[in-house]
Design a protein around this motif. Structure first.
Motif, PDB file in Angstrom:
ATOM      1  N   UNK A  15       0.882  -1.216  -0.225  1.00 18.06           N
ATOM      2  CA  UNK A  15      -0.067   0.067  -0.079  1.00 18.06           C
ATOM      3  C   UNK A  15       0.888   1.195  -0.013  1.00 18.06           C
ATOM      4  N   UNK A  16       1.792   1.270   0.912  1.00 16.12           N
ATOM      5  CA  UNK A  16       2.622   2.266   0.880  1.00 16.12           C
ATOM      6  C   UNK A  16       3.683   2.814  -0.629  1.00 16.12           C
ATOM      7  N   UNK A  17       3.733   1.677  -1.320  1.00 11.32           N
ATOM      8  CA  UNK A  17       4.467   1.719  -2.591  1.00 11.32           C
ATOM      9  C   UNK A  17       3.480   2.146  -3.602  1.00 11.32           C
ATOM     10  N   UNK A  18       2.335   1.535  -3.493  1.00 12.29           N
ATOM     11  CA  UNK A  18       1.427   2.150  -4.539  1.00 12.29           C
ATOM     12  C   UNK A  18       1.031   3.597  -4.264  1.00 12.29           C
ATOM     13  N   UNK A  19       0.972   4.082  -3.081  1.00 14.46           N
ATOM     14  CA  UNK A  19       0.543   5.328  -2.779  1.00 14.46           C
ATOM     15  C   UNK A  19       1.622   6.305  -3.186  1.00 14.46           C
ATOM     16  N   UNK A  20       2.834   5.797  -2.722  1.00 14.25           N
ATOM     17  CA  UNK A  20       3.802   6.713  -3.496  1.00 14.25           C
ATOM     18  C   UNK A  20       3.949   6.907  -5.085  1.00 14.25           C
ATOM     19  N   UNK A  21       3.486   5.799  -5.700  1.00 20.57           N
ATOM     20  CA  UNK A  21       3.379   5.676  -7.220  1.00 20.57           C
ATOM     21  C   UNK A  21       2.412   6.707  -7.424  1.00 20.57           C
ATOM     22  N   UNK A  22       1.235   6.784  -6.866  1.00 20.59           N
ATOM     23  CA  UNK A  22       0.092   7.634  -7.111  1.00 20.59           C
ATOM     24  C   UNK A  22       0.755   9.091  -7.215  1.00 20.59           C
ATOM     25  N   UNK A  23       1.647   9.417  -6.105  1.00 24.06           N
ATOM     26  CA  UNK A  23       1.950  10.459  -5.982  1.00 24.06           C
ATOM     27  C   UNK A  23       2.829  11.098  -7.062  1.00 24.06           C
ATOM     28  N   UNK A  24       3.918   9.908  -7.584  1.00 21.72           N
ATOM     29  CA  UNK A  24       4.687  10.016  -8.838  1.00 21.72           C
ATOM     30  C   UNK A  24       3.872  10.635  -9.995  1.00 21.72           C
ATOM     31  N   UNK A  25       2.911   9.754  -9.911  1.00 20.81           N
ATOM     32  CA  UNK A  25       1.836  10.106 -11.199  1.00 20.81           C
ATOM     33  C   UNK A  25       1.256  11.580 -11.204  1.00 20.81           C
ATOM     34  N   UNK A  26       1.088  11.895 -10.129  1.00 22.64           N
ATOM     35  CA  UNK A  26       0.381  13.362  -9.845  1.00 22.64           C
ATOM     36  C   UNK A  26       1.651  14.469 -10.125  1.00 22.64           C
TER      37      UNK A  26
END
Length: 354
Positions: A15-26
């Motif tokens: 979950x932590x890694x996926x949330x970080x990926x979403x932030x990189x997407x943003x």
């Protein structure tokens, strides 16, 4: 509590890694909007810590504006800009840099906590350290990019912008892949070589197209030849070859032409890949990923055409950049699924590339 060597999964880490990926997407999308609004050079200094705070008083704003007035972009393009206009471009660049700082905190702090609590599989620790190092490098490359437009140019160098974008996308792919590994655990089966090669080539092709898009953005090549499928009524554009090999990086006509041609290549390859998946009736997850990738490629191509013929308005330009990252995410997932598949799923039919 998970113990190293006993459990190879960590849903919390995933979950932590996926949330970080979403932030990189943003951050990639905000970076695209920053470029489209011409805001990328509004902050002329690199202050990783102190720069987190925006100007707090009118005097601070005037000081920041005075620094912007010293660069060629102001003198040659924005000489009539008011303080209010400067604030409008400043906030885009500031938000972009703030997101970068936020990503660093969101990644580093939970990483340390998960390691201390033994909630991160040991085999993923090195990968996460590499991602952390790449994040730090990304900050340096971001400033290297910005600095190219502060003295002699009125914008950043296209190859530096493409490098900055490319590293962000590599980090994005790494976060998704590592998150999937944390969620599902390690797979010991041998991946089918043929389909794995095909999926890897598609992912590489999508990534390369994103880099070509970065060159288009850096060279502002989307604002010329806004007809399609021709280019100003011709099949190909007139290219200034006086720059030699640099034409592939800086010539607006050639940069846009390459981006178009590679899009056609990807459409053909992605469609063929999905058709083969249907013909050989692959596992449900693999088949769905193949069709999702082909559909995403077609939608992204159509969005690219609409964006081009409208001369890259802000909303469409942002959507097109977001679409590119989504296609890359699907291509990453597709390759991961292929490499994780059991060899028995391919025993009943031909294999890709054979």
């Amino acid at each position: 509590m998970m113990r190293f060597g006993r459990n190879d999964q960590s849903r919390a880490a995933a979950v932590w890694l996926f949330v970080t990926a979403l932030l990189v997407f943003a951050m990639v999308v905000v970076g695209g909007m920053t470029r489209l609004t011409g805001s990328g050079l509004s902050i002329t200094e690199w202050k990783p810590i102190m720069g987190a705070l925006p100007p707090m008083s009118e005097a601070d704003w005037l000081t920041a504006f005075d620094k912007y007035k010293t660069i060629p972009q102001y003198a040659q393009i924005n000489a009539d800009m008011t303080l209010a206009g400067f604030k409008s471009i400043f906030w885009w660049e500031w938000a972009h840099r703030l997101l970068g700082r936020l990503i660093g905190v969101v990644f580093a702090v939970p990483f340390l906590v998960l390691v201390l609590l033994r909630r991160l599989p040991r085999r993923l620790i090195v990968r996460c350290l590499i991602l952390l190092a790449l994040g730090g490098l990304q900050g340096l490359i971001g400033w290297w990019m910005v600095s190219s437009g502060l003295s002699e140019r009125v914008d950043v160098a296209p190859e530096r912008l493409a490098t900055h974008l490319g590293l962000a996308l590599l980090i994005f792919m790494g976060l998704i892949w590592t998150g999937l590994e944390a969620w599902f655990g390690e797979e010991h089966s041998r991946p089918p070589a043929g389909w794995s090669r095909g999926a890897a080539l598609l992912l590489g092709g999508v990534f390369f197209q994103c880099l070509l898009g970065g060159l288009v953005a850096g060279a502002k090549a989307g604002f010329i030849y806004t007809d399609w499928p021709m280019m100003n009524g011709a099949i190909g554009p007139a290219v200034d070859w006086g720059r030699g090999a640099l034409a592939f990086l800086h010539d607006q006509a050639l940069v846009q032409f390459n981006h178009r041609i590679w899009a056609y290549v990807l459409l053909i390859a992605g469609t063929a890949y999905a058709i083969q998946a249907f013909r050989w009736r692959l596992a449900e997850g693999l088949g769905a990923a193949a069709f999702a990738l082909a559909a995403a490629l077609w939608l992204q191509a159509l969005l690219g055409i609409v964006t081009l013929v409208h001369a890259v308005p802000l909303a469409l330009g942002g959507l097109h950049q977001a679409g590119a990252v989504i296609v890359l995410a699907i291509a990453t997932l597709n390759l991961w699924l292929v490499r994780r598949s059991q060899a028995r799923l391919f025993m009943s039919g031909p294999r890709f590339g054979r």
